[in-house]
Scaffold this active site. Structure first.
Site, PDB file in Angstrom:
ATOM      1  CG  ASP A  38     -54.656  16.810   8.607  1.00 31.38           C
ATOM      2  OD1 ASP A  38     -54.233  15.694   8.812  1.00 31.38           O
ATOM      3  OD2 ASP A  38     -54.029  17.150   9.816  1.00 31.38           O
ATOM      4  CE  LYS A 189     -37.807   0.588 -22.521  1.00 31.26           C
ATOM      5  NZ  LYS A 189     -38.834   0.530 -21.398  1.00 31.26           N
TER       6      LYS A 189
HETATM    7  C1  R5P Z   1     -38.768  -0.615 -18.587  1.00 34.22           C
HETATM    8  O1  R5P Z   1     -37.900  -0.754 -17.229  1.00 34.22           O
HETATM    9  C2  R5P Z   1     -40.280  -1.463 -18.054  1.00 34.22           C
HETATM   10  O2  R5P Z   1     -40.213  -2.607 -17.973  1.00 34.22           O
HETATM   11  C3  R5P Z   1     -41.462  -1.237 -18.453  1.00 34.22           C
HETATM   12  O3  R5P Z   1     -41.195  -1.230 -20.304  1.00 34.22           O
HETATM   13  C4  R5P Z   1     -41.873   0.431 -17.885  1.00 34.22           C
HETATM   14  O4  R5P Z   1     -42.358   0.533 -16.889  1.00 34.22           O
HETATM   15  C5  R5P Z   1     -43.058   1.158 -18.990  1.00 34.22           C
HETATM   16  O5  R5P Z   1     -43.153   2.317 -18.842  1.00 34.22           O
HETATM   17  P1  R5P Z   1     -44.111   3.598 -20.031  1.00 34.22           P
HETATM   18  O6  R5P Z   1     -45.358   2.303 -20.067  1.00 34.22           O
HETATM   19  O7  R5P Z   1     -44.505   4.654 -19.405  1.00 34.22           O
HETATM   20  O8  R5P Z   1     -43.673   3.152 -21.306  1.00 34.22           O
END
Ligand code: R5P
Length: 293
Positions: A38, A189
């Site tokens: 399970d 970002k």
């Molecule tokens: C974000 O804060 C981290 O430093 C990475 O840039 C992030 O987790 C990367 O995720 P993904 O590859 O999905 O863009």
């Protein structure tokens, strides 16, 4: 160091656990795992150590966190958990009403089950350190820069420019700049979804044929690194590559990263992954020597 007779690990982790055990001059002992039809897990292990050491890679966390907690209980005496990748650290607040704060839940679970946690570059955003999160357990954190600096120093000839994917990477980049003397910059970002990322380079960035090395703690969908590579080539980079601490990306993401012109992706062996060739064993062994005085 306190007498340590072995490193305990599940069979799936025997390769990196053996490297760690060798670095410490002890054998590795397999933690027995049975999966019931399970889906539940039964874990069995014994130890002579007062503070046993359990090595456990925690990718696929929904299953492996539970098995790590079961192994800690089987070993007794609140073991030291060596978990090079610590999952669930990204959700450190409720971003939308009603969301669970996963970081808090997982930290509490681990903090109650082990006496110390050794990990590498945990993804902490708004939290400065892991200690208050996993108290009463102790946290020993190996910073990304300590792992990557020796690697990068060997590549000093063409003085690559180091690139962080976001503002949160700035402290790690700063430390790498101190340790290597290389130049660094970071993107700004904004993430609006799992696979939706918008980023910008600092105004006026001109890379004029230089080699850019993206440094990120996690690569999951690859969206961040793909977008970063696009911006770096647009700013004149001659080549773009990446070094990732925790390679969580799948084969489809690897194809997208290659298609974005990322010529090489290196990563640590914090999780099981084809790209994970940077051994963490020497750093984990040093951290264990520190926490088992
Ligand atoms: C974000 O804060 C981290 O430093 C990475 O840039 C992030 O987790 C990367 O995720 P993904 O590859 O999905 O863009």
């Amino acid at each position: 160091m306190t007498e340590l007779s072995c490193i305990h690990a599940f069979e799936r982790d025997l390769s990196p656990a053996s490297a760690l055990a060798t670095a410490l001059g002890v054998p590795v002992r397999t933690v027995a795992l049975h999966r019931f039809p399970d889906g539940e897990s039964l874990v069995r292990s014994t130890t002579e150590d007062a503070r046993p050491v359990l090595y456990c890679r925690l990718d696929h966390p929904n299953e492996r966190l539970i098995e790590a907690l079961l192994a800690a209980d089987a070993l007794g005496g609140k073991p030291v958990l060596v978990a090079p990748y610590l999952p669930y650290m990204r959700q450190d607040i409720a971003f939308h009403p009603g969301e669970a704060v996963s970081q808090r839940v997982v930290s509490r679970l681990l903090g109650g089950a082990v006496s110390a946690l050794v990990t590498v570059a945990p993804h902490l955003h708004r939290t400065a350190t892991l200690d208050p999160l996993i108290a009463p357990a102790r946290a020993i954190v190996i910073p990304a820069a300590d792992v990557l600096a020796p690697l990068l120093r060997d590549e000093a000839a063409d003085r690559p420019v180091l690139v962080g994917p976001d503002g949160e990477s700035a402290p790690a980049l700063l430390r790498l700049v101190e340790l290597t003397g290389f130049e660094a910059l970071h993107l700004t970002k904004t993430r609006s979804g799992d696979r939706e990322v918008a980023a910008t380079l600092p105004p006026g960035t001109a890379l004029e044929g230089r080699r850019a090395v993206l440094i990120d703690d996690i690569c999951s969908t690859g969206t961040t690194l793909t977008e970063a590579a696009r911006l770096l080539y647009a700013a004149g980079a001659g080549s773009v590559e990446a070094i990732v601490i925790h390679p969580l990306f799948d084969a489809a993401a690897a194809s997208r990263l290659r298609a974005a012109g990322i010529r090489r992706i290196r990563a640590t062996d914090s999780v099981a992954h084809d790209a994970g060739r940077i051994p963490l064993a020497p750093f984990l062994a040093a951290a264990l020597r520190e926490c088992l005085p």
